[in-house]
Write a protein that holds these residues in place. Structure first.
Motif, PDB file in Angstrom:
ATOM      1  N   ARG A  16      11.139   9.900   2.644  1.00  0.00           N
ATOM      2  CA  ARG A  16      10.881  11.289   2.760  1.00  0.00           C
ATOM      3  C   ARG A  16       9.276  11.444   2.260  1.00  0.00           C
ATOM      4  O   ARG A  16       8.744  10.647   1.555  1.00  0.00           O
ATOM      5  CB  ARG A  16      11.792  11.855   1.364  1.00  0.00           C
ATOM      6  N   THR A  18       7.056  13.876   0.322  1.00  0.00           N
ATOM      7  CA  THR A  18       7.333  14.904  -0.803  1.00  0.00           C
ATOM      8  C   THR A  18       6.347  15.726  -1.119  1.00  0.00           C
ATOM      9  O   THR A  18       6.138  16.796  -1.585  1.00  0.00           O
ATOM     10  CB  THR A  18       7.571  13.999  -2.161  1.00  0.00           C
ATOM     11  N   SER A  62       8.498   8.853  -0.780  1.00  0.00           N
ATOM     12  CA  SER A  62       9.668   8.376  -1.599  1.00  0.00           C
ATOM     13  C   SER A  62      10.871   7.694  -0.633  1.00  0.00           C
ATOM     14  O   SER A  62      11.170   8.417   0.082  1.00  0.00           O
ATOM     15  CB  SER A  62      10.621   9.652  -2.248  1.00  0.00           C
ATOM     16  N   THR A  64      14.289   5.182  -0.356  1.00  0.00           N
ATOM     17  CA  THR A  64      15.904   4.638  -0.991  1.00  0.00           C
ATOM     18  C   THR A  64      16.125   3.660  -0.181  1.00  0.00           C
ATOM     19  O   THR A  64      16.284   3.693   1.078  1.00  0.00           O
ATOM     20  CB  THR A  64      16.732   5.726  -1.196  1.00  0.00           C
ATOM     21  N   GLU A 101      10.674   2.974  -8.631  1.00  0.00           N
ATOM     22  CA  GLU A 101      10.637   4.318  -9.596  1.00  0.00           C
ATOM     23  C   GLU A 101      11.620   4.323 -10.669  1.00  0.00           C
ATOM     24  O   GLU A 101      11.391   4.856 -11.463  1.00  0.00           O
ATOM     25  CB  GLU A 101      10.751   5.541  -8.679  1.00  0.00           C
ATOM     26  N   SER A 102      12.718   3.423 -10.422  1.00  0.00           N
ATOM     27  CA  SER A 102      13.915   3.616 -11.261  1.00  0.00           C
ATOM     28  C   SER A 102      14.345   1.964 -11.512  1.00  0.00           C
ATOM     29  O   SER A 102      14.103   1.178 -10.877  1.00  0.00           O
ATOM     30  CB  SER A 102      15.096   4.274 -10.688  1.00  0.00           C
ATOM     31  N   ARG A 106      16.492   0.783  -6.483  1.00  0.00           N
ATOM     32  CA  ARG A 106      16.786   1.446  -5.088  1.00  0.00           C
ATOM     33  C   ARG A 106      15.611   2.497  -4.621  1.00  0.00           C
ATOM     34  O   ARG A 106      15.433   2.587  -3.653  1.00  0.00           O
ATOM     35  CB  ARG A 106      18.081   2.257  -5.128  1.00  0.00           C
ATOM     36  N   ASP A 107      15.170   3.267  -5.744  1.00  0.00           N
ATOM     37  CA  ASP A 107      14.115   4.160  -5.411  1.00  0.00           C
ATOM     38  C   ASP A 107      12.635   3.730  -5.594  1.00  0.00           C
ATOM     39  O   ASP A 107      12.150   2.909  -6.545  1.00  0.00           O
ATOM     40  CB  ASP A 107      14.157   5.229  -6.174  1.00  0.00           C
ATOM     41  N   TRP A 108      11.821   3.726  -4.390  1.00  0.00           N
ATOM     42  CA  TRP A 108      10.455   3.518  -4.516  1.00  0.00           C
ATOM     43  C   TRP A 108       9.550   4.394  -4.152  1.00  0.00           C
ATOM     44  O   TRP A 108       9.982   5.585  -3.184  1.00  0.00           O
ATOM     45  CB  TRP A 108      10.427   2.184  -3.438  1.00  0.00           C
ATOM     46  N   VAL A 109       8.437   4.654  -4.671  1.00  0.00           N
ATOM     47  CA  VAL A 109       7.411   5.806  -4.452  1.00  0.00           C
ATOM     48  C   VAL A 109       5.884   5.153  -4.310  1.00  0.00           C
ATOM     49  O   VAL A 109       5.666   4.213  -4.688  1.00  0.00           O
ATOM     50  CB  VAL A 109       7.627   6.723  -5.698  1.00  0.00           C
TER      51      VAL A 109
END
Length: 330
Positions: A16, A18, A62, A64, A101-102, A106-109
């Protein structure tokens, strides 16, 4: 389907955009209007920028990835996620590492910098999951299913480009149009995008194409537009196939701009039942060879009329005229 000699990561990788910020001379950076990028179309339209002096665009990303990417005792280790921006027209490739990111992994930015001077038209943005597999580093174990498009010239974030329609009088217009003063329109494929020049000197054509009119006029308008679209598809196909880059071994290459998109769209109907690369070779061989090119013309016409939806427009017109005729008799 492409086969890999190592274990791949199952599941979906999503990407995505953002935020987008434009930087001009000096250190000034301004956010791009959110209407300039679409999560539905997955397109960033940098042509919508309110400032003309921007030099670079910082695109915040972003991603996932599937949970299995970071599971212990898996098939891979040293997992990283990278975003890659590629433009074939300029052979430019930019890569940036994303950060977790978390805690779930799973989440990368991250952010990617696009320099205006390095690009010309449209670039594609994708994300890849990279890991060490069986002791071999740098293996790509997963890739985002859909690429984002970063368009440097578009005003609207649309994946399918809109055809440029120009209304102009042919009699006293540009010199090259004057010899076509007796026709209602001409398709021009010489620019960055194809354009249809509609002859305003051709009596009634602009009112018919752009007007709401009566029911009968609406039927004629739809047929007229279908014919115009057929002419466009035919013209752009011949333009695209007529100027191919060829490798030393004679292998033709798909163009990087709209010409490549046209060929990929039409070749399955021009040479049915063949892989797309093989179809391109066959059409190129016939066009440059001693025979076979004429035999392809009906297939090209068929492909053009299908995309212009001529059968639908004609069937609708026939049914509509029949209803109007019955109404008059009643």
């Amino acid at each position: 389907m492409r086969a890999y000699p190592y274990k791949r990561l199952p599941g979906v990788v999503s990407l995505r955009v953002t935020a987008v910020g434009l930087k001009g001379p000096g250190d000034s950076r301004e956010p791009l209007d959110t209407k300039a990028y679409s999560v539905v179309e997955q397109v960033v339209a940098l042509g919508r920028a309110e400032r003309d002096d921007w030099e670079s665009a910082r695109i915040k990303l972003s991603a996932t990835v599937p949970a299995k990417a970071i599971e212990p005792n898996g098939y891979w280790s040293e997992v990283s996620v990278v975003a890659v921006l590629t433009e074939k027209a300029t052979n430019t490739r930019t890569m940036v590492h994303l950060e977790p990111e978390s805690e779930s992994g799973r989440d990368w930015v991250g952010s990617l910098e696009l320099w205006r001077a390095d690009h010309l038209d449209r670039a594609t943005l994708s994300v890849h999951v990279v890991a060490t597999v069986d002791g071999v580093p740098g293996r790509v174990i997963a890739t985002s299913d859909t690429e984002w498009v970063v368009d440097l010239t578009a005003d609207a974030p649309l994946r399918q480009r809109e055809l440029d329609v120009i209304e102009v009088g042919f009699r006293e217009g540009p010199e090259w149009l004057r010899s076509f003063r007796d026709v209602p329109w001409i398709v021009d494929t010489s620019g960055e995008l194809p354009a249809v020049h509609v002859n305003t000197d051709f009596e009634g054509v602009t009112d018919l194409v752009g007007g709401d009119g009566s029911a009968a006029e609406g039927l004629v308008r739809d047929l007229l537009l279908a014919q115009m679209c057929t002419d466009v598809w035919t013209a752009v196909f011949h333009t695209a196939i007529g100027d191919l880059e060829v490798e030393d071994d004679g292998m033709p290459l798909f163009p990087h701009d709209w010409r490549g998109e046209v060929l990929r769209e039409m070749l399955p109907d021009v040479v049915p039942g063949r892989p797309i690369e093989e179809a391109l070779r066959e059409v190129h061989r016939r066009r440059t060879g001693a025979f076979g090119w004429i035999d392809l013309q009906p297939r090209i016409q068929f492909a053009a009329t299908r995309r212009a939806e001529v059968p639908r427009a004609l069937a609708t017109a026939i049914r509509g005229l029949d209803r109007l005729h019955q109404g008059i008799e009643a």
